[in-house]
Design a protein around this motif. Structure first.
Motif, PDB file in Angstrom:
ATOM      1  N   SER A 191      33.030  36.571  35.878  1.00 20.97           N
ATOM      2  CA  SER A 191      33.666  36.027  37.086  1.00 20.97           C
ATOM      3  C   SER A 191      34.938  36.809  37.371  1.00 20.97           C
ATOM      4  O   SER A 191      35.688  37.159  36.453  1.00 20.97           O
ATOM      5  N   SER A 238      40.312  33.900  38.967  1.00 20.51           N
ATOM      6  CA  SER A 238      40.610  32.619  38.350  1.00 20.51           C
ATOM      7  C   SER A 238      40.484  31.538  39.430  1.00 20.51           C
ATOM      8  O   SER A 238      40.174  31.833  40.582  1.00 20.51           O
ATOM      9  N   LEU A 239      40.730  30.297  39.057  1.00 19.97           N
ATOM     10  CA  LEU A 239      40.655  29.192  40.017  1.00 19.97           C
ATOM     11  C   LEU A 239      41.766  29.278  41.054  1.00 19.97           C
ATOM     12  O   LEU A 239      42.820  29.849  40.795  1.00 19.97           O
ATOM     13  N   ALA A 244      44.215  20.637  39.182  1.00 24.35           N
ATOM     14  CA  ALA A 244      43.344  19.480  38.928  1.00 24.35           C
ATOM     15  C   ALA A 244      42.772  19.535  37.512  1.00 24.35           C
ATOM     16  O   ALA A 244      42.797  18.547  36.776  1.00 24.35           O
ATOM     17  N   VAL A 245      42.274  20.704  37.108  1.00 26.19           N
ATOM     18  CA  VAL A 245      41.655  20.844  35.789  1.00 26.19           C
ATOM     19  C   VAL A 245      42.686  20.581  34.695  1.00 26.19           C
ATOM     20  O   VAL A 245      42.422  19.841  33.738  1.00 26.19           O
ATOM     21  N   VAL A 263      33.769  30.621  38.242  1.00 27.80           N
ATOM     22  CA  VAL A 263      34.701  30.673  37.111  1.00 27.80           C
ATOM     23  C   VAL A 263      34.186  29.805  35.953  1.00 27.80           C
ATOM     24  O   VAL A 263      34.334  30.159  34.783  1.00 27.80           O
ATOM     25  N   ALA A 312      45.885  11.453  39.101  1.00 26.61           N
ATOM     26  CA  ALA A 312      46.041  11.695  37.665  1.00 26.61           C
ATOM     27  C   ALA A 312      47.121  10.811  37.054  1.00 26.61           C
ATOM     28  O   ALA A 312      47.245  10.745  35.827  1.00 26.61           O
ATOM     29  N   PHE A 355      43.956  16.791  34.603  1.00 23.14           N
ATOM     30  CA  PHE A 355      42.995  15.849  34.015  1.00 23.14           C
ATOM     31  C   PHE A 355      42.724  16.147  32.556  1.00 23.14           C
ATOM     32  O   PHE A 355      42.452  15.220  31.782  1.00 23.14           O
ATOM     33  N   GLU A 356      42.825  17.394  32.141  1.00 22.55           N
ATOM     34  CA  GLU A 356      42.736  17.681  30.700  1.00 22.55           C
ATOM     35  C   GLU A 356      43.948  17.049  29.994  1.00 22.55           C
ATOM     36  O   GLU A 356      43.822  16.524  28.889  1.00 22.55           O
ATOM     37  N   TYR A 378      41.526  24.334  26.205  1.00 23.93           N
ATOM     38  CA  TYR A 378      40.648  23.418  25.471  1.00 23.93           C
ATOM     39  C   TYR A 378      40.777  23.572  23.953  1.00 23.93           C
ATOM     40  O   TYR A 378      40.280  22.754  23.206  1.00 23.93           O
ATOM     41  N   ASN A 419      42.718  23.767  42.405  1.00 29.00           N
ATOM     42  CA  ASN A 419      41.713  23.440  41.396  1.00 29.00           C
ATOM     43  C   ASN A 419      42.233  23.656  39.975  1.00 29.00           C
ATOM     44  O   ASN A 419      41.890  22.901  39.065  1.00 29.00           O
ATOM     45  N   ARG A 475      43.194  13.361  29.680  1.00 28.90           N
ATOM     46  CA  ARG A 475      42.253  13.139  28.579  1.00 28.90           C
ATOM     47  C   ARG A 475      42.982  13.186  27.236  1.00 28.90           C
ATOM     48  O   ARG A 475      42.810  12.309  26.392  1.00 28.90           O
ATOM     49  N   ASN A 531      38.371  19.400  44.220  1.00 30.27           N
ATOM     50  CA  ASN A 531      39.050  19.109  42.958  1.00 30.27           C
ATOM     51  C   ASN A 531      38.185  18.265  42.026  1.00 30.27           C
ATOM     52  O   ASN A 531      38.212  18.458  40.804  1.00 30.27           O
ATOM     53  N   ILE A 561      42.958  28.524  31.697  1.00 29.08           N
ATOM     54  CA  ILE A 561      41.645  27.880  31.803  1.00 29.08           C
ATOM     55  C   ILE A 561      40.606  28.951  31.520  1.00 29.08           C
ATOM     56  O   ILE A 561      40.627  30.011  32.160  1.00 29.08           O
ATOM     57  N   PRO A 562      39.703  28.729  30.557  1.00 29.82           N
ATOM     58  CA  PRO A 562      38.751  29.789  30.215  1.00 29.82           C
ATOM     59  C   PRO A 562      37.860  30.130  31.415  1.00 29.82           C
ATOM     60  O   PRO A 562      37.496  29.255  32.190  1.00 29.82           O
ATOM     61  N   GLN A 563      37.556  31.421  31.510  1.00 34.94           N
ATOM     62  CA  GLN A 563      36.847  31.933  32.679  1.00 34.94           C
ATOM     63  C   GLN A 563      35.529  32.536  32.210  1.00 34.94           C
ATOM     64  O   GLN A 563      35.502  33.274  31.221  1.00 34.94           O
ATOM     65  N   ALA A 564      34.453  32.208  32.893  1.00 43.59           N
ATOM     66  CA  ALA A 564      33.137  32.710  32.491  1.00 43.59           C
ATOM     67  C   ALA A 564      33.116  34.236  32.549  1.00 43.59           C
ATOM     68  O   ALA A 564      33.752  34.842  33.419  1.00 43.59           O
TER      69      ALA A 564
END
Lengths: 266, 266
Positions: free
Chosen positions: A243, A246-247, A254-255, B136, A137, A258-259, A201, A251, A262, B251, A237-240
């Motif tokens: 579920s 959480s991650l 990582a999310v 998730v 990253a 990288f966000e 997000y 992970n 971005r 990841n 981090i939004p969770q479905a």
């Protein structure tokens, strides 16, 4: 490489020393780390770590590969290498390097520094994976916060694919010291929470040209009050729907890293 | 729970059977899986898996917790539980469930289905972590592609925190079968490549209302020609200058699945 007769005795004192070094306490006492296999050893060499000694097995070594230490290895038999190695597949070589010692004061000052802060990461293998991701990253350094974090444990080295040698990874025992260091540099502290934080997000939490630290806590306990108080932003981090978990920490890191990448490159 | 005398003999035939079940071959032969600890067992119960039998140690069991099977366990001593358990810390209970068997034909048809395809994931623990992340992220199913993928290996169960029970996880031995299934449903196939693909933050590769599969390959070899040919888009996660490796498979999957979530909810 010129060749000398390999050590074949499992009770040779030099062999026994390396076997002892599989214990964290012994590595700390001697101030050394163990690197096994071509990738790890060549990356330690590339990062300029001081080589104490290295061992190789003639039949297993692929000396066509670049990056081995320049010094001749101590040749050992296949059995001796297996005995010394921490991992199941030592890939023909094992090296003892002096442990690099980074402190916060050693880190270069950056304009818009980008940091990963791993708080209380219990398993060295997980920490290694997170350091690997931080390197990809483009982080400038990793702060591994907590007592008894073993950044140069063989599992951390392996899962980082040697990134722990190339990317400055500083162990900071006292969290308030890490917070103060970030504060003094005006670094935005973005803390990851399993729930209750702003949607990562939706919130505008990272911009080009701003210094940023992404802080990820231990998986079960999450971040403690010190970090919740220190946080400029708390992110989730939004969770479905439906579920249950959480991650995992690696992970989640990582999310968010990288966000951040971005958002910082927009 | 009413109580009967616990099994204390390590050579009891029922104990020896469970010890045998630690081998993948024996689990496959009997069509069962092992779940250990409260979280895994309660999630298998919640997912409606058929319970064959379960064992618990009185002193270790926290029966204040919800979600244990309704049937009375077979009580065993601490030593017997430790002997039977796959993991170091069985947390007081171990259960044998019938292995759920999903095939592609069992998956419900979805309007804008969202899938993770894990190709050739070597380590069950990594696959488990990826299934957890897919759950998730809100995936409808995971396709685990390749021969001899052990979705219900104890390490996969543990690292998925039981998500392998709740999220349909289909083992597809033949990749062409998986590709055909996705094609027939008009699912966009987004393949992750370590390099050479389009920047996953630049390309417009996922939209709300469109069916999508994120395909992640084995870490060292990457995706083979079957998947490169099948890909509608090839994606690469941008890598910082100077970093030597790409992300590990778990990841990489997390970053792409959540970038898809972001794009699909815009």
């Amino acid at each position: 490489m010129t060749e000398s007769a390999p050590i074949t005795s499992l009770t040779n004192p030099r062999v026994k020393r390396v076997v002892r070094l599989r214990k964290p306490r012994e590595r700390r006492r001697e101030g050394v780390l163990l690197a096994e296999g071509h990738r790890e050893i060549s990356r330690a060499v590339a990062a300029g770590l001081g080589l104490a000694e290295w061992f190789a097995c003639r039949e297993m070594l692929d000396d066509q590969l670049d990056g081995w230490p320049e010094a001749e290895p101590t040749w050992v038999s296949r059995e001796v290498l297996a005995k010394m190695a921490y991992h199941d597949k030592p890939e023909g070589a094992l090296a003892v390097f002096e442990t690099p010692s980074f402190s916060l004061g050693d880190l270069p000052e950056r304009e818009a520094g980008f940091y990963m802060v791993a708080v209380g990461t219990e398993k060295p293998g997980n920490l290694g994976a997170m350091v690997r991701t931080a390197a990809v990253a483009g982080c400038d350094a990793v702060l591994a916060v907590g007592p008894a974090v073993d950044v140069f444990n063989p599992n951390a080295i392996r899962n980082s694919t040697g990134a722990v040698f190339a990317l400055p990874t500083v162990v900071v025992e006292d969290p308030t010291e890490a917070v103060a260091w970030l504060r003094e540099r005006g670094v935005t502290v973005a803390a990851a929470l399993a729930d209750g934080g702003a949607d990562c997000y939706q919130l505008d939490w990272a911009k080009p040209g701003e210094a940023l630290a992404v802080v990820v806590g231990p998986e079960h306990a999450g971040l403690d009050q010190t970090w919740r108080d220190a946080a400029d932003v708390k992110l989730t981090i939004p969770q479905a729907a439906g579920s249950t978990d959480s991650l995992n920490a690696s992970n989640a890191a990582a999310v968010l890293l990288f966000e951040a990448v971005r958002r910082r490159s927009c």
